[in-house]
Design an enzyme around this catalytic site. Structure first.
Site, PDB file in Angstrom:
ATOM      1  N   TYR A 144      23.629  43.362  42.196  1.00  0.00           N
ATOM      2  CA  TYR A 144      24.778  43.409  41.296  1.00  0.00           C
ATOM      3  C   TYR A 144      25.373  42.012  41.212  1.00  0.00           C
ATOM      4  O   TYR A 144      25.560  41.353  42.235  1.00  0.00           O
ATOM      5  CB  TYR A 144      25.825  44.390  41.828  1.00  0.00           C
ATOM      6  CG  TYR A 144      27.109  44.445  41.023  1.00  0.00           C
ATOM      7  CD1 TYR A 144      27.128  44.966  39.729  1.00  0.00           C
ATOM      8  CD2 TYR A 144      28.308  43.978  41.565  1.00  0.00           C
ATOM      9  CE1 TYR A 144      28.318  45.019  39.000  1.00  0.00           C
ATOM     10  CE2 TYR A 144      29.494  44.039  40.835  1.00  0.00           C
ATOM     11  CZ  TYR A 144      29.492  44.554  39.560  1.00  0.00           C
ATOM     12  OH  TYR A 144      30.666  44.615  38.842  1.00  0.00           O
ATOM     13  N   ASP A 239      23.276  34.298  44.292  1.00  0.00           N
ATOM     14  CA  ASP A 239      24.586  34.920  44.134  1.00  0.00           C
ATOM     15  C   ASP A 239      25.106  35.230  45.530  1.00  0.00           C
ATOM     16  O   ASP A 239      24.718  36.225  46.143  1.00  0.00           O
ATOM     17  CB  ASP A 239      24.487  36.180  43.268  1.00  0.00           C
ATOM     18  CG  ASP A 239      25.851  36.820  43.063  1.00  0.00           C
ATOM     19  OD1 ASP A 239      26.838  36.340  43.665  1.00  0.00           O
ATOM     20  OD2 ASP A 239      25.927  37.812  42.304  1.00  0.00           O
ATOM     21  N   LYS A 267      35.007  36.340  46.415  1.00  0.00           N
ATOM     22  CA  LYS A 267      35.466  37.126  47.577  1.00  0.00           C
ATOM     23  C   LYS A 267      36.119  36.257  48.661  1.00  0.00           C
ATOM     24  O   LYS A 267      37.263  35.881  48.502  1.00  0.00           O
ATOM     25  CB  LYS A 267      34.325  37.997  48.091  1.00  0.00           C
ATOM     26  CG  LYS A 267      33.892  38.981  46.976  1.00  0.00           C
ATOM     27  CD  LYS A 267      33.066  40.160  47.375  1.00  0.00           C
ATOM     28  CE  LYS A 267      33.015  41.151  46.227  1.00  0.00           C
ATOM     29  NZ  LYS A 267      31.699  41.381  45.645  1.00  0.00           N
TER      30      LYS A 267
HETATM   31  C1  LIG Z   1      31.454  41.377  44.076  1.00  0.00           C
HETATM   32  C2  LIG Z   1      30.263  40.708  43.559  1.00  0.00           C
HETATM   33  C3  LIG Z   1      30.251  40.109  42.290  1.00  0.00           C
HETATM   34  C4  LIG Z   1      31.365  40.276  41.305  1.00  0.00           C
HETATM   35  O1  LIG Z   1      32.547  39.698  41.750  1.00  0.00           O
HETATM   36  P1  LIG Z   1      33.927  40.167  41.052  1.00  0.00           P
HETATM   37  O2  LIG Z   1      34.946  39.274  41.687  1.00  0.00           O
HETATM   38  O3  LIG Z   1      34.089  41.613  41.384  1.00  0.00           O
HETATM   39  O4  LIG Z   1      33.786  39.937  39.601  1.00  0.00           O
HETATM   40  C5  LIG Z   1      29.133  39.395  41.928  1.00  0.00           C
HETATM   41  N1  LIG Z   1      28.086  39.269  42.746  1.00  0.00           N
HETATM   42  C6  LIG Z   1      28.059  39.831  43.978  1.00  0.00           C
HETATM   43  C7  LIG Z   1      26.871  39.636  44.856  1.00  0.00           C
HETATM   44  C8  LIG Z   1      29.140  40.582  44.418  1.00  0.00           C
HETATM   45  O5  LIG Z   1      29.095  41.170  45.609  1.00  0.00           O
END
Ligand SMILES: *Cc1c(COP(=O)(O)O)cnc(C)c1O
Length: 429
Positions: A144, A239, A267
């Site tokens: 994701y 990511d 995060k």
């Molecule tokens: C949480 C997450 C996102 C999205 O971040 P948001 O701040 O919710 O838009 C993208 N990539 C990964 C791996 C994530 O865990």
């Protein structure tokens, strides 16, 4: 456990907000029941509007690695607040946060701050396309990357849980340039790249997947990603919105020694406030406007409150060598305890863990990709989740999410969680 006020709050919210929540991961759709409304948090605990206390293992879905209301973060926020909340003009603090990221994350020489992980991945994809002059991207099923149109294909977590991997509203045209491959499958990657390699702008991957539950990339897969993208002059994007500053100080790239071209963060770098970032080699990052021509902007990007919380958080993590040892040992204690309880009660389950992120999968064999994750017993997970919630343990409300241990958790919190899991698993067997 009484949740009368939570139920009333949810009813009210449902009349005002779609589904009563501002992010689908917060609804209890996958586990049944109604979400708990939170009044406040402190250290390792959440307190709901009915006054119930929970040991918190979601940590705002990753950011709260120091625990809630860490004194250094609160002090930094108070100091920033006294100077105003947003200027729309540059501040020295932004360079301070950028410098921390550049110093800590191996692949990053320059970094642009944004407001969320979604913005970070969206911008990194645009930059990769602008830089390479190519259109297509590769992602992996179960990974994701936020709710970016072109990446909302076979996404994990909420999307997968809700059974809408292809969201209405995402056009076929947008996703036509996205190729989805199986995670951890080197042959599949090699194959796709030998066919489409010279059209691929970037391959984006969660180096430790957290959004189909905790599923680490194998060493072989990471090495293949690095070699094959380089061979075809496509960019490799890690990511690390979740794994950054989580699985090691410098993220998965630091832990596993594989250096991507671009990295997305979020995060933890906001310390509980909205921040995202994307960064990489100077030569690539200088294609971003106004240094270069790839457009990307943000009214509140580099917001002084968010940046202050981020700096305070990263300084805590960097300042003490014991931090990641402590997280490792607490999380190992939890993982071992959960495995022991599952075995004791003959419940087929396994724990997968990298550092302080882990998932208890109701599945016998290894979970290595989306297909094996999807084979988990989600009904059993739902019953487990509800049993734990009623015993004051707040787990992620989906089988396809990782739980997080923070520096605020104590051995006593972990042991109480294991004891609760023993009771619940006993009832499930
Ligand atoms: C949480 C997450 C996102 C999205 O971040 P948001 O701040 O919710 O838009 C993208 N990539 C990964 C791996 C994530 O865990």
């Amino acid at each position: 456990m009484q949740r009368v006020k939570s139920d009333a709050a949810f009813s009210r919210a449902c009349g005002l907000i779609p589904g009563g929540v501002n992010s689908p991961a917060r609804a209890f759709g996958a586990v049944g029941g109604r979400p708990v409304f939170i009044e406040r948090a402190d250290g390792a605990y959440l307190f709901d509007v009915d006054g119930n206390r929970y040991v918190d293992y979601i940590g705002s879905w990753g950011p709260m690695i120091l625990g809630h209301r860490h004194p250094a973060v609160i002090a930094a926020l108070e100091a920033a607040l006294a100077r105003g909340t947003s200027y729309g003009a540059p501040t020295e603090a932004e360079s301070e946060l950028a410098e921390l990221i550049v110093d800590i994350v191996p692949s990053v020489e320059k970094v642009r701050l944004v407001n969320s992980g979604t913005e970070a991945t969206m911008s990194a994809i645009r930059l990769a396309r602008g830089y390479t002059g190519r259109d297509r991207i590769v992602k992996f099923a179960g990974d994701y990357h936020g709710h970016v149109d072109s990446l909302l294909v076979a996404a994990g977590s909420s999307a997968a849980t809700l059974g809408v991997p292809n969201s209405p509203g995402v056009t076929a045209g947008t996703t036509r340039d996205t190729i989805v491959l199986a995670y951890n499958d080197v042959a599949c990657l090699t194959d796709a790249m030998s066919t489409h390699g010279d059209e691929i702008a970037a391959v984006i991957v969660e180096p430790v997947a957290g959004n189909m539950g905790c599923v680490p990339a194998s060493g072989e897969f990471l090495a293949a990603l690095r070699d094959i993208t380089r061979q075809h002059s496509a960019l490799l994007i890690f990511d690390e919105v979740m794994s950054g500053f989580r699985v090691a100080l410098g993220g998965a790239q630091h832990r596993f020694g594989v250096t991507p071209d671009l990295t997305t963060l979020g995060k933890i770098i906001g310390g509980g406030l909205p921040v995202g970032a994307y960064g990489g080699r100077t030569e690539i990052m200088d294609h971003v406007l106004p240094a270069g021509k790839v457009f990307q902007a943000g009214t509140l990007s580099g917001n002084p409150l968010a940046v202050a919380a981020g700096i305070a958080t990263l300084e805590q993590l960097r300042g003490d060598e014991q931090v990641y040892k402590r997280l490792e040992s607490l999380a190992a204690r939890l993982a071992d305890g959960l495995v022991e309880q599952a075995e004791r009660h003959n419940v087929p389950a396994r724990v997968q863990r990298v550092g302080s992120m882990l998932t208890l999968f109701f599945h016998e064999g290894a979970v290595t990709d989306w297909d094996s994750a999807a084979a988990c017993d989600t009904d059993r997970f739902a019953a487990f989740f509800r049993g734990m919630l009623d015993r004051g343990v707040y787990l992620p409300c989906s089988q396809f999410e990782a739980l997080f241990v923070s520096l605020a958790h104590s051995e006593a919190d972990i042991d109480a969680t294991i004891a609760a899991a023993g009771e619940v698993l006993g009832e499930l067997s």
